[in-house]
Design an enzyme around this catalytic site. Structure first.
Site, PDB file in Angstrom:
ATOM      1  N   SER A   1    -102.566  -2.144 -95.871  1.00  0.00           N
ATOM      2  CA  SER A   1    -103.676  -2.301 -96.817  1.00  0.00           C
ATOM      3  C   SER A   1    -104.710  -3.255 -96.239  1.00  0.00           C
ATOM      4  O   SER A   1    -104.348  -4.186 -95.504  1.00  0.00           O
ATOM      5  CB  SER A   1    -103.166  -2.890 -98.136  1.00  0.00           C
ATOM      6  OG  SER A   1    -104.236  -3.088 -99.038  1.00  0.00           O
TER       7      SER A   1
ATOM      8  N   TYR B   1     -99.453  -9.786-103.529  1.00  0.00           N
ATOM      9  CA  TYR B   1     -99.570  -8.421-102.977  1.00  0.00           C
ATOM     10  C   TYR B   1    -100.113  -8.486-101.547  1.00  0.00           C
ATOM     11  O   TYR B   1     -99.577  -7.837-100.644  1.00  0.00           O
ATOM     12  CB  TYR B   1    -100.481  -7.557-103.866  1.00  0.00           C
ATOM     13  CG  TYR B   1    -100.715  -6.177-103.274  1.00  0.00           C
ATOM     14  CD1 TYR B   1     -99.678  -5.247-103.200  1.00  0.00           C
ATOM     15  CD2 TYR B   1    -101.961  -5.812-102.763  1.00  0.00           C
ATOM     16  CE1 TYR B   1     -99.881  -3.988-102.633  1.00  0.00           C
ATOM     17  CE2 TYR B   1    -102.171  -4.560-102.207  1.00  0.00           C
ATOM     18  CZ  TYR B   1    -101.129  -3.645-102.145  1.00  0.00           C
ATOM     19  OH  TYR B   1    -101.327  -2.403-101.580  1.00  0.00           O
TER      20      TYR B   1
HETATM   21  N1  LIG Z   1    -104.018   2.568-104.087  1.00  0.00           N
HETATM   22  C1  LIG Z   1    -104.575   1.567-103.416  1.00  0.00           C
HETATM   23  O1  LIG Z   1    -105.629   1.020-103.771  1.00  0.00           O
HETATM   24  C2  LIG Z   1    -103.913   1.120-102.134  1.00  0.00           C
HETATM   25  C3  LIG Z   1    -104.695   0.393-101.231  1.00  0.00           C
HETATM   26  C4  LIG Z   1    -104.103  -0.027-100.062  1.00  0.00           C
HETATM   27  C5  LIG Z   1    -102.795   0.265 -99.783  1.00  0.00           C
HETATM   28  N2  LIG Z   1    -102.056   0.974-100.680  1.00  0.00           N
HETATM   29  C6  LIG Z   1    -100.669   1.255-100.364  1.00  0.00           C
HETATM   30  O2  LIG Z   1    -100.482   2.646-100.337  1.00  0.00           O
HETATM   31  C7  LIG Z   1     -99.100   2.925-100.562  1.00  0.00           C
HETATM   32  C8  LIG Z   1     -98.975   4.047-101.582  1.00  0.00           C
HETATM   33  O3  LIG Z   1     -99.411   3.574-102.839  1.00  0.00           O
HETATM   34  P1  LIG Z   1    -100.228   4.488-103.853  1.00  0.00           P
HETATM   35  O4  LIG Z   1    -101.563   3.856-104.037  1.00  0.00           O
HETATM   36  O5  LIG Z   1    -100.161   5.903-103.466  1.00  0.00           O
HETATM   37  O6  LIG Z   1     -99.448   4.174-105.213  1.00  0.00           O
HETATM   38  P2  LIG Z   1     -98.427   5.040-106.090  1.00  0.00           P
HETATM   39  O7  LIG Z   1     -99.044   6.310-106.518  1.00  0.00           O
HETATM   40  O8  LIG Z   1     -97.917   4.113-107.114  1.00  0.00           O
HETATM   41  O9  LIG Z   1     -97.273   5.393-105.049  1.00  0.00           O
HETATM   42  C9  LIG Z   1     -96.301   4.449-104.672  1.00  0.00           C
HETATM   43  C10 LIG Z   1     -95.096   5.201-104.157  1.00  0.00           C
HETATM   44  O10 LIG Z   1     -94.134   4.238-103.716  1.00  0.00           O
HETATM   45  C11 LIG Z   1     -92.889   4.584-104.284  1.00  0.00           C
HETATM   46  N3  LIG Z   1     -92.065   3.404-104.454  1.00  0.00           N
HETATM   47  C12 LIG Z   1     -92.349   2.258-105.115  1.00  0.00           C
HETATM   48  N4  LIG Z   1     -91.314   1.420-105.062  1.00  0.00           N
HETATM   49  C13 LIG Z   1     -90.342   2.055-104.360  1.00  0.00           C
HETATM   50  C14 LIG Z   1     -89.031   1.724-103.981  1.00  0.00           C
HETATM   51  N5  LIG Z   1     -88.483   0.534-104.322  1.00  0.00           N
HETATM   52  N6  LIG Z   1     -88.314   2.618-103.262  1.00  0.00           N
HETATM   53  C15 LIG Z   1     -88.843   3.804-102.930  1.00  0.00           C
HETATM   54  N7  LIG Z   1     -90.083   4.178-103.241  1.00  0.00           N
HETATM   55  C16 LIG Z   1     -90.816   3.317-103.960  1.00  0.00           C
HETATM   56  C17 LIG Z   1     -93.204   5.264-105.596  1.00  0.00           C
HETATM   57  O11 LIG Z   1     -92.153   6.167-105.927  1.00  0.00           O
HETATM   58  P3  LIG Z   1     -91.026   5.947-107.041  1.00  0.00           P
HETATM   59  O12 LIG Z   1     -91.631   5.118-108.120  1.00  0.00           O
HETATM   60  O13 LIG Z   1     -90.692   7.351-107.445  1.00  0.00           O
HETATM   61  O14 LIG Z   1     -89.912   5.285-106.309  1.00  0.00           O
HETATM   62  C18 LIG Z   1     -94.443   6.051-105.216  1.00  0.00           C
HETATM   63  O15 LIG Z   1     -94.090   7.283-104.652  1.00  0.00           O
HETATM   64  C19 LIG Z   1     -98.463   1.603-101.008  1.00  0.00           C
HETATM   65  O16 LIG Z   1     -97.788   1.014 -99.918  1.00  0.00           O
HETATM   66  C20 LIG Z   1     -99.660   0.754-101.389  1.00  0.00           C
HETATM   67  O17 LIG Z   1     -99.388  -0.621-101.257  1.00  0.00           O
HETATM   68  C21 LIG Z   1    -102.580   1.421-101.857  1.00  0.00           C
END
Ligand SMILES: NC(=O)c1ccc[n+]([C@@H]2O[C@H](COP(=O)([O-])OP(=O)(O)OC[C@H]3O[C@@H](n4cnc5c(N)ncnc54)[C@H](OP(=O)(O)O)[C@@H]3O)[C@@H](O)[C@H]2O)c1
Length: 239
Positions: free
Chosen positions: A126, A136
């Site tokens: 990120s 975070y």
């Molecule tokens: N959205 C943003 O603004 C943003 C910006 C920068 C980076 N990111 C990063 O992008 C990545 C994906 O996030 P997203 O934005 O797509 O959010 P999201 O839709 O909430 O997806 C997060 C995913 O991580 C899984 N997850 C969470 N805790 C877990 C665990 N303990 N074990 C296994 N799986 C787990 C969730 O699946 P389950 O709940 O089914 O386990 C879900 O599939 C993350 O690493 C986040 O930090 C996001």
């Protein structure tokens, strides 16, 4: 068919990446906790909490039995914290670090026997990992250091490591648009853009990318003018 393991594949960036990988002829294998969401997507999956090292080892063992060679591992699972170091729930702080940083490490170690020369590792980190923004950011900064270190450690094995730093992306776990006013809201983009850039980074062997590109300004500002950034108020991602 090339096999791609994606952690956190049940929603957001991971689910969109799985769709794009499949459209490009890859075979996605998703790891996450919510079975109904994984079933809806229709790809091969394993239930796995990446914060639990034994679960990661067991899930990887089952995947490697079916697919001894993994062409791409994407460490994408991550969670927001939603507040600062002094007011966040301590358990949530610990969990964020376990999921993003340790979860990525346990997945790499568990899948290592399947990552042959020519394989790729993507760590979805990120922009928050490059700037000061609470627990975070700390979880992402740790994952960023891990990703950069693994790039060196895996180079002799012929495994390419790609660090992906998204900015504000609208997803289920990170509902960014509702936290900003109209101006900041224009900075928020959707998961397909990130998924496309991840595929391109693998294809072109790009080692570290920021998505969208212009978010790199934030990373540079933090590196060049930390005193100025220390005076700014940056809201925490909601949870
Ligand atoms: N959205 C943003 O603004 C943003 C910006 C920068 C980076 N990111 C990063 O992008 C990545 C994906 O996030 P997203 O934005 O797509 O959010 P999201 O839709 O909430 O997806 C997060 C995913 O991580 C899984 N997850 C969470 N805790 C877990 C665990 N303990 N074990 C296994 N799986 C787990 C969730 O699946 P389950 O709940 O089914 O386990 C879900 O599939 C993350 O690493 C986040 O930090 C996001």
């Amino acid at each position: 068919m090339r096999v791609a393991v994606v952690t956190g594949g049940s929603s957001g960036i991971g689910a969109e990446l799985a769709r794009q990988l499949a459209a490009e002829g890859w075979h996605p294998v998703l790891l996450a906790r919510r079975e109904e969401r994984l079933q809806e997507l229709g790809f091969e999956y394993e239930l796995c909490d990446v914060a639990d090292r034994e679960q990661v080892e067991a899930a990887a063992g089952r995947v490697l039995e079916r697919h001894p060679g993994i062409d791409l591992l994407v460490n994408n699972a991550g969670i927001p914290v939603g507040s600062g170091f002094l007011d966040a729930d301590p358990a949530r702080i610990e969990l964020a670090l376990r999921v993003s940083c340790l979860g990525s490490l346990w997945a790499v170690r568990a899948f290592l026997p399947g990552l042959a020369r020519g394989a790729h590792l993507v760590n979805v980190v990120s922009v928050a990992g490059t700037v000061a923004g609470g627990p975070y950011s700390a979880s992402k900064a740790a994952q960023l250091a891990l990703s950069r270190s693994l790039a060196r450690e895996l180079a002799p094995r012929g495994v390419s490591v790609h660090t992906v730093n998204p900015g504000f992306i609208e997803t289920e776990g990170f509902p960014q648009r509702k936290r900003f006013g109209p101006l900041m809201r224009t900075l928020v983009v959707d998961p397909p853009i990130v998924a496309r850039r991840i595929l391109r980074a693998v294809e072109l062997d790009q080692r570290e990318i920021t998505v969208p590109r212009w978010y790199v300004v934030a990373s540079l500002a933090q590196a060049i003018a930390p005193a100025l950034i220390a005076r700014m108020h940056i809201p925490h991602a909601p949870r």
